[in-house]
Enzyme design. Structure first.
Site, PDB file in Angstrom:
ATOM      1  N   GLN A 202      36.354  37.037  50.606  1.00 34.38           N
ATOM      2  CA  GLN A 202      37.054  38.266  50.224  1.00 34.38           C
ATOM      3  C   GLN A 202      36.207  39.496  50.485  1.00 34.38           C
ATOM      4  OE1 GLN A 202      36.557  38.513  45.504  1.00 34.38           O
ATOM      5  NE2 GLN A 202      37.234  36.483  46.182  1.00 34.38           N
TER       6      GLN A 202
ATOM      7  N   HIS B  44      36.319  43.977  49.178  1.00 34.14           N
ATOM      8  CA  HIS B  44      36.913  44.919  48.229  1.00 34.14           C
ATOM      9  C   HIS B  44      36.984  46.312  48.847  1.00 34.14           C
ATOM     10  CE1 HIS B  44      36.460  41.690  45.418  1.00 34.14           C
ATOM     11  NE2 HIS B  44      35.150  41.702  45.532  1.00 34.14           N
TER      12      HIS B  44
ATOM     13  N   GLU C 233      30.343  45.364  43.515  1.00 29.67           N
ATOM     14  CA  GLU C 233      29.804  44.385  42.572  1.00 29.67           C
ATOM     15  C   GLU C 233      28.389  44.003  42.950  1.00 29.67           C
ATOM     16  OE1 GLU C 233      33.085  41.640  43.133  1.00 29.67           O
ATOM     17  OE2 GLU C 233      31.789  40.223  44.141  1.00 29.67           O
TER      18      GLU C 233
ATOM     19  N   HIS D 251      32.402  38.493  51.746  1.00 30.82           N
ATOM     20  CA  HIS D 251      31.487  37.581  51.068  1.00 30.82           C
ATOM     21  C   HIS D 251      32.220  36.388  50.483  1.00 30.82           C
ATOM     22  CE1 HIS D 251      32.942  40.434  48.007  1.00 30.82           C
ATOM     23  NE2 HIS D 251      32.845  39.424  47.153  1.00 30.82           N
TER      24      HIS D 251
ATOM     25  N   ARG E 166      41.728  39.143  50.398  1.00 29.47           N
ATOM     26  CA  ARG E 166      41.231  37.808  50.726  1.00 29.47           C
ATOM     27  C   ARG E 166      41.322  37.545  52.222  1.00 29.47           C
ATOM     28  NH1 ARG E 166      43.726  37.502  45.770  1.00 29.47           N
ATOM     29  NH2 ARG E 166      42.388  36.698  44.092  1.00 29.47           N
TER      30      ARG E 166
END
EC number: 5.3.1.8
Length: 420
Positions: A98, A100, A135, A264, A283
């Site tokens: 996925q 982001h 993240e 990642h 995804r």
């Protein structure tokens, strides 16, 4: 300053032992337990435990008093919402591949899907909220991941090392353009291959990976990863995409930061993860969930090279330290450009019982991952924090000091908002 009761997410890829053992529950658990959430996420907020044992949702507390809980600056910047979510991540099996979106991409995508009246909980919804989702993941045990695009020259060497008749033309394609544009072209080609072509190419690749591992070739670790993914997802284009990514093994205390667009995949291990309080995921594959290829290609960043690994910057919790005191050496801060969060680690070796001041900089969560901790506020209030427990420190509370409860090795992670 109040203890938290946190939600456990039972995803199928989780471990049946890691989180139960951390929380002192019977092992193994009846079902996989993948994530322990600490924060005010609307889907599963933590609950604060009052002195009388009563509980209240942290989300409700923040919504009722955003300035008192978050501080004026943080509440104003993030619209009265706690901007970060802290997790324990326990991966027994690989997650989905996925990426982001950036803040601008998330805002635009959310507006577009709202205008199209796609329900926010629809399976084909890409942007259930208008915020970015950077993240950072910090290993508690040896932690395995794929993250970021490998240098094209190394990928060309890998493709040639496992070359098959069907794979040869793709190595030539990247060799003709060994840069981010060439990676984009190859990645796009692979994830849009017709299923019939995938069904012909993937067995060739997997057979060649088996041979490479048996011969103890240069890329044996990468090939074992491809074989693991191929066994679980034998007809998935994500197996081919995994050939393009850096293969990482993090030791305890090491971390990687995943900014917008970073493709990642977490493979195996236990980690502390901090991320923006968002559900926006694009995804790529290795999942039965929705994959929107055109939108994915708009989000993925094809910058390439080695993925930076952090060990934490030594110094004070609220900034670099010019001193060399013993307390400084206990502190590690994981620096990123994410405005939503910052993660710090404080660690005492066995026999060290020194006290450390945790400066009052806004909303904070302290999570004990080893030993036990005494948290003392400047007004005299105290809370004992055992392994697996966490505590909420609102912005309006006084500053606190922390020290080990006993002479054993003690470790605590500290989650705060970034620069508000």
């Amino acid at each position: 300053m109040e203890l938290l009761r946190n939600a456990v997410r039972p995803y199928a890829w989780g471990s049946r032992t890691t989180i139960p053992e951390l929380l002192g529950r019977p092992v193994p658990a009846p079902h996989p337990e993948a994530e322990l959430w600490m924060g005010a996420h609307p889907g599963d907020p933590s609950h604060v435990i009052g002195p009388d044992g009563t509980e209240r949702s942290l989300l409700e507390l923040v919504e009722a008093d955003p300035v008192g809980q978050l501080g004026k600056s943080c509440a104003g910047r993030w619209g009265g919402r706690l901007p970060f979510l802290l997790k324990i991540l326990a991966a027994e099996e690989p997650l989905s591949m996925q990426a982001h979106p950036s803040a601008a991409q998330a805002a635009e995508g959310y507006k577009r899907e709202e205008s199209a009246r796609i329900p926010r909980d629809a399976s084909n919804r890409n942007y259930p909220d208008p915020t970015a989702k950077p993240e950072l993941v910090c290993a508690l045990t040896e932690f395995h991941a794929l993250a970021g695009f490998r240098d094209p020259e190394r990928t060309i060497a890998l493709l040639k090392a496992i070359e098959t008749p069907g794979l040869a033309k793709y190595a030539v394609l990247l060799e003709a353009q060994p840069d981010p544009a060439g990676l984009r072209a190859l990645f796009t080609t692979w994830i849009t291959l017709p299923q019939a072509a995938l069904d012909e190419l993937l067995p060739e690749v997997l057979d060649s990976c088996v041979k490479h591992v048996r011969e103890r070739g240069e890329f044996s670790v990468e090939c074992r990863t491809i074989l693991e993914l191929g066994e679980s997802h034998p007809r998935d284009a994500g197996v081919l995409a995994a050939l393009l990514l850096n293969r990482l093994t993090l030791s305890a205390g090491e971390a990687i930061y995943l900014p917008a667009g970073n493709l990642h995949l977490y493979l195996h291990g236990t980690a502390v993860e901090i991320l923006a309080n968002s559900d926006n995921i694009l995804r790529c594959g290795l999942t039965p969930k929705h994959v929107d290829v055109p939108e994915l290609l708009r989000v993925v960043d094809f910058a390439c090279g080695e993925m930076p690994v952090q060990s934490g910057e030594r110094g004070s919790v609220d900034g670099p330290s010019a001193g060399k005191s013993a307390s400084d050496r206990r502190l590690s801060v994981y620096r990123t450009d994410a405005p939503e969060f910052e993660l710090s680690r404080i660690e005492w070796e066995a026999g060290d019982d020194g006290e450390i001041a945790v400066h009052d900089v806004g909303p904070q969560i302290l999570l004990c991952t080893a030993g036990g901790l005494l948290v003392t506020a400047d007004d005299g209030e105290q809370v004992e924090l055992r392994r697996g427990q966490s505590v909420w420190l609102p912005a309006a509370d006084p500053a606190v000091r922390v020290r080990p409860l006993s002479g054993e090795r003690t470790q605590v992670f500290r989650a705060t908002a970034g620069t508000c």
